[in-house]
Design an enzyme around this catalytic site. Structure first.
Site, mmCIF file in Angstrom:
data_model
loop_
_atom_site.group_PDB
_atom_site.id
_atom_site.type_symbol
_atom_site.label_atom_id
_atom_site.label_comp_id
_atom_site.label_asym_id
_atom_site.label_seq_id
_atom_site.Cartn_x
_atom_site.Cartn_y
_atom_site.Cartn_z
ATOM 1 N N HIS A 83 16.925 -13.483 33.388
ATOM 2 C CA HIS A 83 15.925 -12.720 32.633
ATOM 3 C C HIS A 83 16.120 -11.227 32.923
ATOM 4 O O HIS A 83 15.432 -10.629 33.752
ATOM 5 C CB HIS A 83 14.513 -13.162 33.031
ATOM 6 C CG HIS A 83 13.451 -12.671 32.087
ATOM 7 N ND1 HIS A 83 12.668 -11.579 32.364
ATOM 8 C CD2 HIS A 83 13.067 -13.104 30.865
ATOM 9 C CE1 HIS A 83 11.830 -11.369 31.367
ATOM 10 N NE2 HIS A 83 12.047 -12.280 30.442
ATOM 11 N N ASP B 52 9.586 -18.725 27.195
ATOM 12 C CA ASP B 52 10.121 -17.373 27.002
ATOM 13 C C ASP B 52 10.969 -17.311 25.742
ATOM 14 O O ASP B 52 10.913 -16.333 24.982
ATOM 15 C CB ASP B 52 10.952 -16.961 28.217
ATOM 16 C CG ASP B 52 11.374 -15.504 28.155
ATOM 17 O OD1 ASP B 52 12.415 -15.212 27.538
ATOM 18 O OD2 ASP B 52 10.653 -14.642 28.696
#
Length: 1684
Positions: free
Chosen positions: A32, A184
Site C-alpha cells: 500500500h 481497499d
C-alpha cells in the site's frame, strides 16, 4: 497515554496493536504505497476496530455482521521498513463509538455495531457473475497504469482489481481471503471514477456494512472453481454505493492531497558539436574534458589529483571543485578526488601535503603550467637568471594565438623531433627568482621534468593531465614525447589543455558505415570485433552528414569487446577524400570519437542547458509552480492577445488591477485543493485570481469576476459579470468591490441553488430554507428510517428539478409534493418515479418544477435584525458591515488584533465597542450572548473554521441563518450540530464559484443588485493595499499573514486619467509556456503508446482541439479508449491514423489527413519499435526494424513538411540517452536516434523548426515502466525513472529554448537531493517566514520567535510534509528550532542516507551540537524532570554531558527515567587544564547528592565518558559503588573523533573549531565566507574576537557568553588531545550504548572500554548517529530498565 496490556482491557474495549512490516502478519501492507510512502490503509484501521470488537465479543471475525458509521480518517500514518506503528484501539461498549490513536493523536473515529442477519439482508446482494462491458474494458494493467499516474504505487494484494469498464461502474476484484486489501480495492473503484490526475485519500465513510458469513459462503458457493475467485463489484455513482457480495460501502468522501515535491531534479543539457580547440568558459571546459576522458576510458571510477604548487596562480580556485560538480551530473560515476597542497585550503575536497607520485592509478592529474613552466625554464636557462614566471611568457604573439584558436583550423602536423635537450652547463646556477633555484644540479632534465615525471607515474595506463596555462598561452605545434595534446580551451582567465599519456598505437582496421545501404556492414563489423581483437576498429562515415554513426559507436563501445571501437565521422562534404590520410594525425591522439565538422575536429558533448530566457507576451498569468510553496509563484505565458477572437458571451479585458482573495491564498498554500474550486481538469492548472478591474475593447473602465486566471494581464471576461466602474471611483477602487458584495448578494439576498445534501445529524451544502430541510427530515424520520437501514444521499437541484433517491414505496409522494405546492402556491410541482435497475429496491423520485420559477431568498436579511460578522476588517467583513448598517442592523464583529479593533472603531463608529470581539479565541460567543441578552443573533456571516465555527453556530437565535463563506470545513466535511434544526435555524453554504456557471438571468440579477447598491451609496470601495506587478509573492504573504485590512491588490498597468481610453497592446515579462492553437492540428506519431497518450493529454489541456494519433494497430486497450473518450468530452477531435509512417506515401497520407482538420502546428515523433540485442546477435533486419519508425519516418516527414506544412511551429522527435551516452544492447536503437538528431540539426541550419530530445528512463508510462510496473524507483544504469509529470513539466523548458537542436533530460541516481536538501530545509522555512537575509537569524531560534503565525505555520507544515517527509504536531511547530529541523531531516533520511550523513558529519560537528543558555550555564548542575516526584524515594542518576557541558540536551532522556536525575554542567568559569582536574571539580556536587549505601547510576555521553571514567576511579577509591552506562563514548572513541580534524596543525585545528562554534549562530554559507580570515588570525584569542565581531554583525547575542563558551570548549578539546587514562582497571559494572551509524570504523566493537574495566563490557546498538542517538526512545527505555 493509555496502552492496554491485558485481557480485561480488551473486554473493556481497549487494545494495543503493534504493526511492523517485517511481521509476517502485516507483510502485505508493504504493497500500500501512495506517493512513494508506505501508508497504513484506511480499511486497515477499520479491520483493527472490527477485530477488536470480535475479541470483545469472544467470537470469530468471519461469523460477524458489523456496520461502521461516520468513519472519519483524520490523518495518514506512514510505515518504515524497520520501524513499527503502535495503534491504540478504543471502543465504547455502550455506544460503539471508537477511535484509533497513534502517539497522542487520534487518526480515525467512528461508530461500529453488530447487527442480526435479518437486518443485513437489505444491504447484501448478489451481482451477475461476469460483468458485461459496452466497450473495451480496463484491464488490470490499464487500471494500475492510471492509478500509478495519479500517485498510487500499489503492488501485491493491493493490485487486485482485474478489470472494470471505462466509467468504473462495474468490474471484478480478486479475493485472497484478506478483508483489508479487498475493501481497499473496492475503494479504488471510486477513485477511478473521477476524471482527475489528483491524488485522493479517503477521509470519510458514512457507512460500511459487512455481512462476513454470507460473503464467505457466497464465494464458496459460486466461485469454488476459481482460484483465486474474481468477484463482481458495482460502483453506483448516483447513490454513492460500492458493493460486492456481503460488503457495501456508502457515502465515501475522498479528499485530494498535494503530492510530494520530487527532490531528484532532472539534469537538462544541450548536445552539440564542440571543436577540440575552441573558446569556452571554465565550467564548460571542464565538463567537456571530463566527458572526453570518460568516453575514452570507459571507467566508472574516477581517481583525480590536483597539484597546487608555486606555479599555481593565487587568484584561481581549484578545478577539482568543478570536476566534482560535473561528476555529480553523470550516472554511475564514483569519484575519488584529492588536492595536493603544501598550504591549507578552504574547500570540501580532501587536501594532503605530499608528492604526486605518492598516488598511483589516477585517471586524471590536474596541475598548472605543465607546458608553460617547461618553456619558462628554457628561457631561464638560456640567459635570464632573474626571470620571474608570468602569464605573458609565450614566445608567439598573443593575438596570433587567439586568432588560431578562434578560427579553429586543423591542428598542425607534428614535427618528427619535438624534444629539446639542454646541456648540463646550460642549467647551472640559474634561478627562477632571486631566492629559489629549482633546476640547480638537475643535469639535462628541464625544470618541468620532475613534475611531469611524477604526474606520469601517478597516472594509469590511459590517464590524462589537465594543464592550466595562462590565458594568452600559445598552444605549441608539437607534442611532448610522452604526452599528446587532446584539446585546448581558451577561457577568460586561463587556457585549459587536456593532455593524454602516450601509448603504443595499435594496427587499424577501417570499416565504412552507411545508414542507407541495407546495413550490409553489420556482418563486417561483427567479424572484425571477433577476429581483430588487437586492432583499433575504426568505423567511419564520409559525405553522409545525417549518418547515425555516433549513436552506433556510443552503444557499441558499451558492449563486451567494444573498447577498441573508434569513430571517424566526416560531416563536411569533401570530394575525393582519402580518409586514412585525412584522419591520420587525429587518430594518433587515440580519441574514441572523432568528428570533423565546419573544418574542425571535435566531438559531440553534453553541456548544461542555459536558464530559460524570460519572454515578452501580452497575456501572462500568475500561478504557483509547486502547490503549497508561495515562493514558486511565477508569471507564466498565456494564450490570449489583442486580436484573439472570443465567443459572443466573452469580452477581452485588459487588466489594470487584480485583487487577491482569501481563496487565492488558501489554494496557493494548498490548504484548499483545486478540485474544491473546479472539477474541470482544464481549469485546475491555475485557479488563482477571480476579481479584476481594467478596460474593455472599447476603452470603458470595467470591473468583473471570472472563474479563475484573473491574476493576469488580460482576461476573457464574462459579459454577464461585468460592470462599468463609476466615474467617481478609481480603477483600483473597482477591483475592491465585485467579489465581496457579489458574495453577500448571492448569499444574503439571492438563492438560485445548486444542491442540498442531507447527512444524518448534519446539514451541509446549500439548504434553500428551514422549511424544506425540516419537511424532508420529518418525512424521512417518520416514514423511511425505521423501515430501511440504508440512509440515502439526497439531492435537491433547484430551478430545474429536485432529485431525491430513496425507497418510494415507503413514503407518501402525493403528500410530500402537496406540501411543496402549499408552501409555494405560485409554483406548480409534479413528480414521477423512475425505476433503478442497478439497485432494484431503490427508485428515483423526480419532482418537476414545470414553471421554472423556484427562486427565493437565501439569507433573507431584514432591516433591524442582528448580525455577527467575523473578520470585520477583511474585505468581505467590511462589505457585510456596510450592508448591515445600511439595513439598520445591529452589528457584532470580530477582529484579530488591537490595530484592527481601532480600525473598526474609526471606520464604523456606529458599531459599539462592546460589540467588537476577538476572532482568535472563543470569547466572541460570550460577547454575543451578553449583547443580545442571551437571545443570539439573527444571522452569522462566518469565515472561521473548526471550533470557532461551532461557537458561531451557538451564537444563532431561534430561526437564525448561518451563512458560511469559508471553504475549509466544507472541504473537510466537518460536523455541525443538529442545534440548527432544533432551533429552526438554517445553514447556508455560499460558494461564489457556483455563480460563474449560473444562467445569465441569475448573473444579471446579481449585477443589478450591485448597480443598485452603488447608485444608492450602499456599496462603496474598500480601503486597499497595492503591490507592484513584480511583487506577487509579497502580496500573497502579506495577505496570508492576516495583517491586511480591506483588499490586497496587484497593479498590472498604470491607469490613464481619461475615463475612456482605447487599450493598446502591452507586453510583460513571463516564463515561456507551450500553448496550442485550437484552430490548428497536432500530430503524434506513436500517439497511442504510453508517453504518446500522456503527451496528447498535455496538449489537450494546453488548448489543442484537433489531434492526429498514429498507430499501426489502432485502439487496442481499454486505457486508450478511456483517454480518447475523455478528450472527446472536452470537445477535442481525435483521429486515429493507421497510415504507415515508415513509408513516404504513408507520411504524405498522414499530413493530408491532418490538414483536413486544420493547419499542422506541431509534429511529435514518438514512434518506436525495439529490437534490442547485443551487437553479436544483431542483423540488418533488426536495424531496419528500429530505423523504420524513427530514422526513416523522420526523414520522410522532414522532406514533406518543408512544402506541405508552411505554418509548422514545432518538429519534435523523441530520442534517448542511449544514443548520446551509449547503452549496451541498443546499437540499432542508438543509431536510429542518432540519424534523427542529425536531421534535426540540418533542419535548424536550414531555418526550419526542429528539436530532438534525449530522454532517460521515463517512469509510470513508456517502455521501461511497462517492463517494471511495480518498481517505480528502480535504478537503471545509474539513472532513476523520471516521472511523466516531470517530463511534461520540463517539456515547457525544452520547447522554449532556442540554443540547441538536441537536448537531454535524465535523473541521475543519488546525485540530487540528500545533503543539499538538508541544507535547503532551513532556506525553505525562512523563505516562508519572509526572512530576506539569513545572516540575521540564529539556527537556534524557534519558529514563533522568527515570526511564524497560523497561516505561515500551515505553509511550513505542508512544505515539511511534502518535500522533506517531516510530520510535526502543533506543539512541535511551536517549539522546534531551525537547527533541530535540519537534524530531523538528516534523521528522516536515515534509513536510506544515514551512512552518508555520518560520513559527512565528523569531528567537531559530531562532538557538540549546542552551546546552552546564558544563565543556566553558570550553575554547577541542573536537576532534570523525570517520572518521579522530587520528594519520593527513587534511585539517583548522575549525567555527565558532552563537551558542551549543559543539561538542556538531556531533558528527553531524563523524562523517561524512574529516578532522581541531576546533570553536571562543568562550570564555565572553571580553569581546569586536564581531564583529571575536571573530574575532581565535579566530585563535591556528586557527593552532595549520593550516599555510599546505594549504587550511583552514572550516564555518560560522548566527551562526558572521558570525565566520567576518571571520576569513577576517584569514587571507587572513596568507597562508592557505581553502575556506568556509556552512550556513544570512550576515551579511545573521543581521541578518534579528534583525528578527523588535523590536530597536529594548530592553525587548521583552531580554525575548524572556531568555524564550528560560529555555525551554531550563523548559516554555514555565512561561516564559509569568513573561513579564510579566521585562518589568518595568529592566535586563538584573536580568532575568538573575530568570531564575536562576525556574529555581532548578523545577530544580537551576549558577547561575553560567546567568549566563555569558545574558551571553555577550546580548553576541553586541548585537555582531550593530551589525555591518556592512568587509572587502574575499574570495578564498576559497565554498559555501552552505540549508535548504528558510527563516526569511525577503525575501533573495536566495545570502543576499547574492556581495557579500562575488569568486568565484561555489554553493548547494544540503536538507530541514529553520534549526534542523534540521544533522541532514540528505545535507548531511553533501555537505560530506564538498567537503573539500579
Amino acid at each position: 497515554m493509555f496502552v492496554p496490556e491485558n485481557d480485561q482491557d480488551i473486554l473493556d474495549g481497549a487494545r494495543g496493536v503493534k504493526v511492523q512490516v517485517s511481521d509476517q502478519k502485516w507483510l502485505y501492507i508493504e504493497g500500500h504505497v501512495i506517493d512513494g510512502r508506505n501508508l497504513f490503509p484506511a480499511t486497515g484501521y477499520l479491520y483493527l476496530v472490527w477485530e477488536t470488537l470480535a475479541l470483545m465479543r469472544g467470537t470469530y471475525l468471519n461469523s460477524m455482521n458489523v456496520v461502521f458509521e461516520n468513519c472519519k480518517f483524520m490523518r495518514a500514518t506512514a510505515l518504515t521498513k524497520k520501524g513499527h506503528l503502535q495503534f491504540n484501539v478504543m471502543i465504547q461498549r455502550s455506544t460503539g463509538n471508537f477511535e484509533i490513536i497513534v502517539g497522542d493523536s487520534p487518526v480515525v473515529t467512528g461508530r461500529i455495531y453488530e447487527t442480526k442477519e435479518q437486518q443485513m439482508e437489505r444491504v447484501s446482494f448478489d451481482l451477475p457473475g461476469i460483468p458485461k462491458y459496452e466497450a473495451l474494458p480496463l484491464t488490470s494493467k490499464d487500471i494500475y497504469k492510471e492509478l500509478r499516474l495519479r500517485g498510487y504505487n500499489y503492488n501485491g494484494a493491493f493490485r487486485a482489481l482485474q478489470e472494470c469498464d471505462v466509467s468504473a461502474a462495474k468490474g471484478r476484484i480478486k479475493w485472497e481471503d484478506n478483508w483489508v486489501t479487498f475493501m481497499d480495492n473496492m475503494l479504488q473503484m471510486a477513485i477511478l471514477r473521477e476524471d482527475s490526475r489528483l491524488l485522493y485519500v479517503p477521509t470519510f465513510v458514512r457507512k460500511l456494512a459487512i455481512n462476513a458469513k454470507r460473503h464467505v459462503d457466497w464465494i464458496a458457493a459460486n466461485y469454488k472453481e476459481q482460484e483465486p475467485p474474481s468477484l463482481p463489484v458495482s460502483n453506483n455513482y448516483m447513490t454513492g454505493v460500492i458493493s460486492c457480495g456481503g460488503i457495501q460501502i456508502t457515502g465515501l468522501i475522498a479528499s485530494s492531497i498535494n503530492r510530494r515535491k520530487i527532490l531528484a531534479e532532472p539534469v537538462l543539457e544541450s548536445y552539440k558539436f564542440i571543436p577540440n580547440f575552441t573558446t569556452l568558459d571554465v565550467h564548460q571546459s571542464v565538463r567537456v574534458i571530463i566527458q572526453l576522458i570518460l568516453e575514452s576510458a570507459l571507467s566508472y571510477k574516477v581517481k583525480s589529483l590536483e597539484l597546487i604548487d608555486e606555479f599555481t596562480a593565487k587568484d584561481v580556485s581549484p578545478l577539482t571543485t568543478i570536476i566534482k560538480s560535473v561528476l555529480k551530473d553523470l550516472p554511475l560515476i564514483q569519484p575519488y578526488l584529492k588536492i595536493l597542497s603544501k598550504t591549507p585550503l578552504v574547500t570540501d575536497i580532501e587536501v594532503e601535503d605530499k608528492k604526486l607520485n605518492s598516488e598511483t592509478n589516477c585517471l586524471l592529474v590536474v596541475a598548472s603550467h605543465i607546458l608553460e613552466r617547461h618553456e619558462r625554464c628554457i628561457i631561464v636557462i638560456v640567459g635570464d637568471a632573474d626571470y620571474v614566471p608570468s602569464s605573458s611568457s609565450s614566445t608567439d604573439s598573443n593575438e596570433e594565438n587567439n586568432h588560431r584558436l578562434q578560427e579553429e583550423t586543423m591542428e598542425p602536423e607534428i614535427p618528427e623531433n619535438n624534444n629539446s635537450e639542454l646541456d648540463d652547463e646550460d642549467s647551472d646556477d640559474v634561478a627562477l627568482d632571486g631566492n629559489y633555484n629549482p633546476i640547480q644540479d638537475k643535469g639535462k632534465n628541464d625544470i618541468w621534468e620532475e613534475v611531469t615525471k611524477e604526474a606520469l607515474e601517478a597516472l594509469s595506463e590511459n590517464g590524462f593531465i589537465i594543464s592550466r596555462e595562462s590565458p594568452d598561452y600559445n598552444v605549441p605545434t608539437d607534442d611532448h614525447p610522452k604526452l599528446t595534446i587532446i584539446s585546448a580551451h581558451r577561457t577568460p582567465t586561463e587556457t585549459v589543455l587536456l593532455l593524454q599519456k602516450k601509448t603504443e598505437h595499435k594496427p587499424q582496421t577501417f570499416i565504412k558505415i552507411s545508414s542507407s545501404d541495407q546495413f550490409s556492414w553489420v556482418a563486417t563489423v561483427k567479424e572484425a570485433i571477433k577476429n581483430k581483437v588487437n586492432d583499433d576498429i575504426v568505423l567511419y562515415s564520409e559525405n553522409e552528414p545525417n549518418s547515425g554513426l555516433i549513436g552506433l559507436v556510443n552503444c557499441l563501445r558499451r558492449e563486451p569487446n567494444g573498447k577498441n571501437i573508434k569513430c571517424v565521422f566526416v560531416m563536411d562534404e569533401i570530394k575525393q577524400i582519402n580518409l586514412k590520410t585525412f584522419s591520420e594525425t587525429q587518430l594518433k591522439k587515440n580519441m574514441a570519437v572523432n568528428v570533423y565538422k565546419n573544418g574542425q575536429w571535435g566531438t559531440y558533448r553534453h553541456l548544461l542547458l542555459n536558464g530559460i530566457n524570460v519572454v515578452e507576451r501580452e497575456h501572462c498569468f500568475v500561478n504557483s509552480l509547486v502547490r503549497g510553496d508561495l515562493s514558486s509563484l511565477t508569471w507564466l505565458e498565456g494564450p490570449l492577445n489583442y486580436n484573439t477572437a472570443l465567443p459572443s458571451e466573452k469580452e477581452l479585458v485588459h487588466i489594470y488591477y487584480t485583487a487577491l482573495n482569501f481563496r487565492d491564498v488558501m489554494t496557493a498554500l494548498g490548504k484548499v485543493t483545486v478540485d474544491i474550486i473546479t472539477t474541470d481538469r482544464r481549469q485546475q492548472e491555475c485557479v488563482q485570481g477571480f476579481e479584476f478591474s481594467g478596460r474593455d475593447s472599447r476603452g470603458n473602465r470595467v470591473m468583473g469576476m471570472i472563474t479563475n486566471m484573473a491574476l493576469a494581464t488580460v482576461v476573457a471576461a464574462d459579459r454577464y459579470l461585468l460592470l462599468k466602474i463609476p466615474d467617481s471611483w478609481t480603477m483600483a477602487d473597482g477591483a475592491t468591490a465585485m467579489t465581496l458584495y457579489g458574495t453577500l448578494a448571492y448569499g444574503l439576498f439571492i438563492y438560485n441553488g445548486e444542491y442540498f445534501q442531507q447527512h444524518e445529524g448534519t446539514t451541509m451544502g446549500n439548504s434553500l430554507s428551514p422549511f424544506i430541510a425540516n419537511l424532508f427530515m420529518s418525512k424521512f424520520e417518520t416514514e423511511v428510517k425505521d423501515k430501511f437501514e440504508y440512509f440515502p444521499r439526497v439531492w435537491f437541484r433547484y430551478v430545474d428539478d429536485i432529485f431525491a433517491v430513496f425507497d418510494t414505496k415507503a413514503i407518501s409522494l402525493d403528500n410530500f409534493v402537496a406540501k411543496l405546492n402549499n408552501r409555494f402556491p405560485t409554483i406548480k410541482f409534479t413528480y414521477e418515479v423512475e425505476h433503478n435497475e442497478q439497485l432494484p429496491f431503490l427508485d428515483v423520485l423526480v419532482i418537476r418544477n414545470s414553471e421554472n420559477k423556484l427562486e427565493f431568498d437565501r439569507g433573507q436579511l431584514k432591516r433591524g435584525e442582528s448580525i455577527l460578522i467575523h473578520s470585520g476588517t477583511g474585505g468581505i467583513g467590511q462589505a457585510a458591515i456596510r450592508l448591515a448598517l445600511h439595513y439598520g442592523c445591529t452589528v457584532f464583529t470580530t477582529v484579530g488584533t488591537q490595530e484592527k479593533r481601532k480600525f473598526i472603531r474609526k471606520t464604523y463608529p456606529e458599531i459599539e465597542d462592546s460589540h467588537i470581539g476577538n476572532s482568535r479565541d472563543l470569547s466572541f460567543e460570550h460577547m454575543v450572548h451578553k449583547g443580545t441578552n442571551g437571545r443570539g443573533v439573527d444571522m452569522v456571516v462566518n469565515s472561521l473554521a473548526e471550533d470557532k465555527l461551532l461557537a458561531s453556530v451557538r451564537c444563532l437565535a431561534r430561526g437564525g441563518r448561518f451563512i458560511e463563506i469559508g471553504k475549509f470545513d466544507m472541504a473537510l466535511n466537518n460536523y455541525i450540530n443538529l442545534q440548527l434544526l432544533q432551533r429552526s435555524a438554517s445553514f447556508h453554504g455560499v460558494m461564489l464559484d457556483q455563480l460563474f456557471t449560473e444562467r445569465p438571468s441569475i448573473k444579471k440579477r446579481i449585477m443589478n443588485l450591485l448597480e443598485e447598491g452603488i447608485e444608492n451609496g450602499t456599496i462603496k470601495p474598500l480601503n486597499k493595499t497595492i503591490f507592484k506587478v513584480d511583487e506577487v509573492e509579497q502580496a500573497f504573504r502579506y495577505m496570508a499573514s492576516g495583517k491586511h485590512t480591506g483588499k490586497v491588490l496587484v497593479q498590472v498597468r498604470t491607469p490613464e486619467e481619461e475615463l475612456i481610453a482605447a487599450p493598446t497592446p502591452q507586453k510583460f515579462s513571463c516564463m515561456p509556456r507551450y500553448l496550442c492553437d485550437p484552430a490548428k492540428t497536432y500530430i503524434i506519431c506513436g500517439g497511442l503508446g504510453g508517453f504518446g497518450l500522456e503527451l496528447a493529454d498535455w496538449l489537450v489541456l494546453r488548448g489543442a482541439k484537433n489531434l492526429i494519433l498514429t498507430s499501426r494497430k489502432g485502439i487496442s486497450t481499454g486505457y486508450q479508449n478511456l483517454r480518447i473518450r475523455i478528450w472527446t468530452s472536452y470537445g477535442t477531435i481525435v483521429k486515429i491514423s493507421k497510415a504507415d509512417i515508415c513509408t513516404e506515401a504513408g507520411c504524405e497520407q498522414l499530413l493530408e489527413e491532418a490538414s483536413e482538420l486544420g493547419p499542422v502546428d506541431s509534429i511529435f515523433n514518438l514512434a518506436v519499435v525495439l529490437a534490442d540485442a547485443i551487437f553479436e546477435n544483431q542483423t540488418p533486419e533488426t536495424f531496419q526494424t528500429s530505423f523504420a519508425p524513427k530514422a526513416n519516418a523522420t526523414r520522410y516527414l522532414d522532406d514533406l513538411t518543408r512544402t506541405m506544412c508552411p505554418d509548422l511551429r514545432h518538429f519534435v522527435v523523441f530520442s534517448s540517452v542511449s544514443c548520446g551516452r551509449g547503452n549496451a544492447g541498443q546499437t540499432n536503437y542508438g543509431m536510429a536516434n542518432s540519424v534523427m538528431e542529425r536531421l534535426c540539426e540540418k533542419r535548424r541550419e536550414d531555418g526550419y523548426p526542429a528539436l530532438a530530445i534525449e530522454w532517460g528512463a521515463v517512469g509510470e508510462v513508456g517502455l521501461v515502466a511497462e517492463m517494471q510496473e511495480e518498481h517505480i524507483e528502480m535504478e537503471i544504469g545509474g539513472t532513476l525513472q523520471q516521472r511523466i509529470s516531470n517530463c511534461l513539466q520540463v517539456l515547457d523548458t525544452l520547447l522554449a529554448q532556442k540554443e540547441a537542436a538536441i537536448v537531454s533530460s535524465m535523473v541521475v541516481a543519488e546525485k540530487r537531493g540528500g545533503d543539499a536538501a538538508a541544507d535547503n530545509i532551513v532556506d525553505s522555512v525562512i523563505n516562508i517566514l519572509g526572512v530576506t537575509d539569513k545572516k540575521t537569524i540564529s539556527l537556534h531560534s524557534t519558529l514563533p520567535e522568527l515570526g511564524m503565525d497560523s497561516m505561515t505555520g500551515v505553509e511550513i507544515k505542508q512544505t515539511l510534509e511534502r518535500e522533506y517527509d517531516i510530520f510535526l504536531t502543533p506543539k512541535d511547530m511551536r517549539t522546534i528550532t531551525l537547527a533541530r529541523l535540519k537534524e530531523m531531516h538528516e534523521e528522516q533520511s536515515g534509513a536510506n542516507q544515514a551512512d552518508k550523513n555520518t560520513e559527512n558529519r565528523f569531528g567537531f560537528e559530531m562532538l557538540f551540537t549546542t552551546i546552552g543558555d546564558v544563565t543556566e550555564n553558570n550553575l554547577p548542575y541542573m536537576r532534570l524532570n523525570s517520572k518521579v516526584e522530587e520528594t519520593s524515594s527513587a534511585p539517583k542518576v548522575v549525567i555527565f554531558p558532552g563537551i558542551e557541558g549543559v543539561a538542556s540536551y538531556y531533558e528527553f532522556l531524563s523524562s523517561q527515567l524512574d529516578a532522581h536525575v541531576i546533570c553536571l554542567q562543568y562550570l564555565s568559569e572553571s580553569k581546569e587544564e586536564t581531564i583529571a582536574d575536571m573530574a575532581n571539580a565535579v566530585m563535591p556536587v556528586i557527593e552532595e547528592h549520593v550516599t555510599k549505601d546505594d549504587p550511583i547510576n552514572i550516564i555518560a555521553y560522548s566527551y562526558g565518558t572521558v570525565v566520567a571514567l576518571e571520576a569513577v576511579s576517584i569514587l571507587e577509591s572513596r568507597g562508592y559503588r557505581c553502575s556506568v552506562m556509556c552512550v556513544e563514548g570512550s576515551p579511545k572513541l573521543m581521541k578518534g573523533m579528534l583525528d578527523a580534524v588535523n590536530v597536529e596543525s594548530t592553525e587548521v585545528f583552531e580554525t575548524a573549531l572556531a568555524c564550528r562554534l560560529l555555525s551554531l549562530y550563523l548559516p554555514l554559507e555565512t561561516v564559509s565566507t569568513h573561513q579564510e580570515s579566521i585562518f589568518k588570525c595568529t592566535s586563538w584569542d584573536e580568532k575568538v574576537e573575530l568570531g564575536i565581531e562576525i556574529v555581532k554583525q548578523n545577530i544580537n547575542v551576549d558577547q561575553n557568553h560567546q567568549r566563555k563558551v569558545a574558551n571553555r570548549i577550546y580548553r576541553r578539546v586541548q585537555a582531550l588531545k593530551i589525555y591518556t587514562p592512568s587509572y587502574a582497571p575499574l570495578e564498576s559494572d559497565v554498559k555501552l550504548y552505540k549508535a548504528k551509524y558510527q563516526v569511525t570504523d577503525n575501533i573495536e566493537e566495545d570502543y576499547c572500554l574492556s581495557q579500562l574495566f575488569k568486568k565484561p563490557v555489554e553493548f547494544e546498538v540503536f538507530e541514529g548517529n553520534h549526534a542523534t542517538v540521544l533522541d532514540n526512545e528505545e535507548l531511553a527505555n533501555t537505560i530506564a530498565q538498567n537503573i539500579k
